[in-house]
Design an enzyme around this catalytic site. Sequence first.
Site, mmCIF file in Angstrom:
data_model
loop_
_atom_site.group_PDB
_atom_site.id
_atom_site.type_symbol
_atom_site.label_atom_id
_atom_site.label_comp_id
_atom_site.label_asym_id
_atom_site.label_seq_id
_atom_site.Cartn_x
_atom_site.Cartn_y
_atom_site.Cartn_z
ATOM 1 N N LYS A 143 17.095 84.961 50.407
ATOM 2 C CA LYS A 143 17.054 83.652 49.887
ATOM 3 C C LYS A 143 18.572 83.369 49.503
ATOM 4 C CE LYS A 143 13.581 84.224 47.070
ATOM 5 N NZ LYS A 143 13.222 85.462 47.482
ATOM 6 N N HIS A 148 -4.705 119.652 52.393
ATOM 7 C CA HIS A 148 -4.858 117.930 52.272
ATOM 8 C C HIS A 148 -4.218 117.109 53.063
ATOM 9 C CE1 HIS A 148 -5.715 114.664 49.101
ATOM 10 N NE2 HIS A 148 -4.603 114.178 49.843
ATOM 11 N N GLU A 149 -2.821 117.458 53.483
ATOM 12 C CA GLU A 149 -2.140 116.536 54.260
ATOM 13 C C GLU A 149 -2.454 116.857 55.755
ATOM 14 O OE1 GLU A 149 -0.342 114.202 53.243
ATOM 15 O OE2 GLU A 149 -0.435 114.919 51.012
ATOM 16 N N HIS A 194 -5.531 114.441 56.469
ATOM 17 C CA HIS A 194 -5.150 113.371 56.592
ATOM 18 C C HIS A 194 -4.760 113.021 58.247
ATOM 19 C CE1 HIS A 194 -5.266 111.472 52.776
ATOM 20 N NE2 HIS A 194 -4.436 112.205 52.190
#
Length: 664
Positions: free
Chosen positions: A234, A451-452, A455
Site C-alpha cells: 500500500k 510423527h512427521e 503426516h
Amino acid sequence: MGDNRWLRNSFVYLIILVAALALIAQYISSSNPAGAQAKTFNQVIDEALTGDIYRLVESADGNTVSYYSGTRTDNAKPTGRVTKSPLVSVDQALREERNTRYQAVLAQQAAGQTVTPIEFKQPEIIIDKPPAWGGLLSAFTVVLPMLLLIGFFVFFMRQAQGSNNQALSFGKSRAKMFNSDKPTVTFADVAGQEEGKQDLTEVVEFLKFPDKFAQLGARIPRGVLMVGPPGTGKTLLSRAVAGEAGVPFFSISGSEFVEMFVGVGASRVRDLFDQAKRNSPCIIFIDEIDAVGRQRGAGLGGSHDEREQTLNQILVEMDGFDTNTNVIVIAATNRPDVLDPALVRPGRFDRQVILDSPDIRGRLDILKVHTKGKPLAEDVNLEAIAKVTPGASGADLSNIINEGAILAARRGKKRISMLDLEDATERMMLGGPERRSRVMTPEQKKLTAYHEAGHAIVGTAMPKAMPVHKITIVPRGRAGGYTLYLPEDDQMNLTVKQFEAQMAAAMGGRAAEELILVDFTTGASGDIQQITRMARGMVTRYGMSSKLGPVQLGETQEMIFLGREISEQRNYSEETAREIDAEVKRLVETAHLRARRILEENIEVLHEMANKLLEVETLGGEEMREILAKVRPLNVDGNGRVEQAPTPQTGVIVAPGSSIATEL
C-alpha cells in the site's frame, strides 16, 4: 550529530572564557603592574618632589599617570600606574604642591619658628602620545564587555527557546515531504498488483493533465482508500503514484495526529493541508488511517475527545477542497470495517483499491523485482519459490530474498544459491532458523521421526491432498520438526474433499504416535487446534455439514466500547450448539480414523521413512518420492465413509529390514 553540537558549544564557551580572562588580566596589569605597591596620586606627587620618582608619564587622555622610581636606566619599565583627575595635569599638580609647601614655610617664619630649608626636585614629565590604533583599542576594551554580555543574553534566550521548541511546535504537521525532482519509486518497481496500478493510473493522469478532465467536467476522486493485508504494497504503491506523476508527496501516519493535548491533532491536520495546498498538485498519504478514522462515539468523552476532533477536521478539510485544488489524499488501512461512514462516503474517500495477496504469477514478478541487481547462482528457480509461498505478501517475498542474501554472505558465498533461498523461505514460513544446537534424546528424536512420517504418509494417501515437498526432524522456530506441502497452484476456494484431506493429514502425527507408542504426547496439540478450527469452519461458516445444511451459524456482531471490539458470535439456540459440537466432533473423529487406517495399511512404509529420517534428518527430492510411491491410497466410497478400523492387539510390529521394534 549530538556529539558535534556539544563540541561546537564547548568551543564557543572556551572562546568566551579566554576573552573574558584576557580582559581581566589586561585590566589588572594596566592598573597595577606586577611587583608595584598601590599608591595614590598625591603620594606620587610627593615622591616626585623629593626625588624618589624621577619620571612621570601622563596618558594622552589624562586619566592615568605612570611613574618610574629606583635606579634610572635607559630600558626602565614603569614602576606603577595611578589614576588621577583628568582636570589637573601633572605639571599643575606639582606647582600647586610646591606653592602649598612654600606657604607653610612662610607661616612658620612669621611665627618665629625654626624653618628647614626646602629643596624640590623636578621630575621628568612626559605626555604619552597614543598610537594610531589606540583609540580603537580603547573603544574595543569598552565595547567587548558589552558584546560579551549581549552574547550571553542571546545564547541563554536561544537555549530557553530551544527547550520550549517542542511545546511550541505541537500544532505543526509532522508529515515528511518527498520532493519530485528525483522520483525513487515508479510503477515499474511495483509488481503483483496490476489491478491496483490500473485503478491508480487515472490519479496519475489527473495530476499530469488536469485540463483534460476539467474540459469534460469530470471530477477526479479526491480520496483513494487502499485496503489490504499488511505488506501488500500500500505504501509502495502510493509512492509510485507520486513518482509517476512527478509531484510532491507528503507521508504521515494516522497515529502522529493525536497527542495528549486537546486541539493538537486538529491543528496538525490544518497545517498539513495548508502545506499541501501551497505545494499543489501533490499527494497526501496517511498510513494506518484507522488509528484516527475509527467510528465516532466510541471514546470516553463522547463526541468531544481528541481523536474525534482530529477526525472531524480531516472530514472538513477533505470536503472543503476547491475544484481547482489538485491535492489527492491516499490512505491505507487493513481495517476498513471500523472506519467512520462519513470518511468513506463519495466526496471524500470515494474510491477503494483492494490490494490482496499476490497469486503465483504476481509472486514471481515480485521476486524478479527484488532479485534485480543481486548475484544469483545458476540453480536458482524463482518459480519454485513462488509456488511454495502461497499467501505470502510482497514484504514477505522481499524478506525472503534479503534473508537469502544474508545467509549466502554468512556462508562465504559470492552468489545466492537455491539452498539459501529455500532456507530463507522455511525460516519465514516457520518463524525461525534451524535449531541444530537443540539437544534431543533418542526417544524424542524417534518420536518426532514417526510423527512427521505419519503426516507425510497420510497426506500422500488421501485424495485431493497437497503433494509433500520436504520432511525434516530438525527443530525450527517452535516446531520440533515439520512436513512441508507444496500446492500445485493457488487455492482460492477449497472443496469438502480438500478439507477432509488436510484434516486427515493433520491427524497423521497423532495417529502415528498411537500406533507406535500405544500412547500419545503433547506434540500434536497444534495439529488438533488446526483440525478443530477447520471442522468448526466447515460446520458454521461454509455450510459443509450434511446434518446442519448450508446455514451460517454465529454471525459476528461488532460492538465498539472503550476502544475495544467485542464480537458476539452466538445467534443460535442451545440445541443447535449441541448439534454443532457433535458435528465438529464427528468430522475430527473421521479424520482421525482415516489417518489411523492409512498408517495401519502402510506400517512398513512408516517404519522405512522413520528410519530414513533418523539417519539423514531431512528428506526431500527423489529419495523422498521413492518412499512415498510405496504408499497405498485410502479407499473410500462415494459418500466418503471409511470402515471402522479394528482395535490393534498388543504385540510387536516389525517393519521388514527395520531395526526398530516397538511394543504395541
